[in-house]
Motif scaffolding. Structure first.
Motif, mmCIF file in Angstrom:
data_model
loop_
_atom_site.group_PDB
_atom_site.id
_atom_site.type_symbol
_atom_site.label_atom_id
_atom_site.label_comp_id
_atom_site.label_asym_id
_atom_site.label_seq_id
_atom_site.Cartn_x
_atom_site.Cartn_y
_atom_site.Cartn_z
ATOM 1 N N ASP A 61 0.798 -1.167 -0.018
ATOM 2 C CA ASP A 61 0.170 0.080 0.064
ATOM 3 C C ASP A 61 1.234 1.216 0.018
ATOM 4 N N THR A 64 0.088 4.491 2.520
ATOM 5 C CA THR A 64 -0.930 4.196 3.337
ATOM 6 C C THR A 64 -1.777 5.114 4.178
ATOM 7 N N GLY A 67 -4.216 4.347 7.013
ATOM 8 C CA GLY A 67 -4.253 2.944 6.770
ATOM 9 C C GLY A 67 -5.515 2.335 6.535
ATOM 10 N N ALA A 70 -5.365 -0.322 3.622
ATOM 11 C CA ALA A 70 -4.709 -1.408 4.080
ATOM 12 C C ALA A 70 -5.432 -2.399 5.066
ATOM 13 N N GLY A 83 2.650 -1.543 4.601
ATOM 14 C CA GLY A 83 1.926 0.049 4.472
ATOM 15 C C GLY A 83 3.150 1.173 4.299
ATOM 16 N N ASP A 85 4.619 4.731 4.263
ATOM 17 C CA ASP A 85 4.213 6.366 4.100
ATOM 18 C C ASP A 85 5.333 7.182 4.836
ATOM 19 N N SER A 128 -2.701 2.098 -4.166
ATOM 20 C CA SER A 128 -2.495 3.152 -3.691
ATOM 21 C C SER A 128 -3.673 4.353 -4.008
#
Ligand SMILES: C[S@@+](CC[C@H](N)C(=O)[O-])C[C@H]1O[C@@H](n2cnc3c(N)ncnc32)[C@H](O)[C@@H]1O
Length: 350
Positions: A61, A64, A67, A70, A83, A85, A128
């Motif tokens: 992801d 993310t 989340g 996710a 995830g 970021d 995404s």
């Protein structure tokens, strides 16, 4: 689940808002809250994730955030979700969310920009939501090209599957007036237009685009496809597109509306072009993109509007998300130029 625009963020048609895609590294919880309450975005993504993610899928992801995507992937049975970021504070919210849902054992949070991430295995699915209202104005193209190359198994798939960006000339004297007066709304004081212009080195408020809900009734011609993204590794991040429109309605050409239509999966599409706020047929977080014209042009049916739309980067890319958009154009009547403009988020000379 029901989503509701946050009270303090109520908005109307033809209001200019801070262009959030131009300030990604400053995003805070307020903006994530806006995204999490955007019914159009949330319902489309939830359905696409449920359609595509299978038991035992390995998912990356990208971006993310808090989340939510996710979480849906894990609930759909994903074996593992990486995830990623770049924003540490927001990624902590993702961890909390996933732990609260008792899914923590299958979630791997990674606080880095995706280009710097190395994964121990390849994934079946790259998930995404790093979409701006122009499709690529959160720099999705190089990010996802890189992710395809390094993270995706051969035969793996993307959510979204395909994105198309459309542009249409419009007339909105209401928006034009707000830009002259720099009356730009914002979800919090943190996002100020003057600060953003200074940060980007832009002197003229007509050399930046805005977020705004722009009614279909303001269209002066039919929308045209400006760019398509297929996530096959061949999408371009730097391009120039020339579009010719035949004007269908007399009016004052004040700018260009941009929006995307995404196929998130085979069966789920996400079209942000709609303008009905009361019926929630608009997206609360994306709205539309408005590229202004400082000196509006009076147009008539059968005039030809030639638009040149471009995307590029500064020579020296000092920050990860700095990008340039350019929009310049000419209006022809009986083959004679009756008006022209040149704007862009970089230095332009007329
Ligand atoms: C539009 S938000 C979406 C968040 C979340 N996926 C959701 O749907 O609610 C995009 C997030 O991606 C992050 N991001 C964007 N590009 C990134 C990149 N290349 N690497 C890591 N994080 C990225 C931003 O920090 C932001 O939190």
């Amino acid at each position: 689940m029901k989503y509701q625009t946050l009270g303090q963020m109520k908005y109307g048609s033809e209001e200019i808002w801070f262009p959030l895609s131009e300030d990604i590294l400053s995003w805070d919880e307020d903006f994530h809250a806006l995204m999490l309450n955007d019914e159009m975005r949330m319902t489309a993504y939830e359905s696409a994730i449920k359609e595509v993610i299978k038991h035992d899928s390995i998912v990356v992801d990208i971006g993310t955030g808090t989340g939510i995507l996710a979480q849906w992937a894990l609930e759909a049975g994903a074996k593992k979700v990486y995830g990623i970021d770049v924003n540490k504070k927001i990624l902590e919210l993702a961890q909390k969310r996933i732990e609260k849902a008792n899914l923590g054992g299958r979630f791997v949070p990674i606080n880095k920009i995706s280009y710097e991430v190395e994964l121990p295995e390849k994934a079946d699915i790259i998930l995404s939501e790093i979409l701006g209202n122009l499709g690529d104005n959160e720099d999705m193209t190089p990010i996802l090209n890189d992710a395809r190359k390094r993270f995706l198994l051969s035969g793996g798939v993307f959510i979204p599957k395909e994105i198309k960006t459309y542009l249409v000339p419009i007339s909105s004297q209401a928006i034009h007036k707000q830009i002259i007066e720099k009356k730009c709304r914002s979800i919090s004081v943190k996002y100020g237009l003057t600060d953003l212009l200074n940060k980007l080195g832009i002197k003229n408020q007509f050399d930046i685009y805005y977020d705004a809900v722009i009614p279909i009734s303001s269209y002066l011609a039919k929308p045209a496809l400006a760019k398509a993204f297929h996530f096959d590794g061949a999408d371009e991040a730097v391009y120039q597109t020339e579009i010719k429109y035949e004007i269908e309605k007399a009016g004052i050409l004040t700018g260009v509306k941009g929006y995307f239509i995404a196929n998130l999966s085979t069966n789920i599409s996400l079209d942000i072009s709609g303008d009905d706020i009361a019926e929630r047929k608009t997206s609360d977080c994306w709205k539309h993109c408005y590229m202004p014209i400082e000196k509006p042009i009076s147009v008539q049916p059968h005039d030809i509007f030639q638009l040149n739309f471009s995307r590029s980067y500064p020579k020296e890319k000092l920050t990860p998300f700095r990008q340039f958009y350019g929009w310049d154009g000419k209006v022809f009547r009986n083959d004679k130029i009756i008006g022209e403009f040149r704007h862009g988020t970089h230095k332009v000379n007329l």
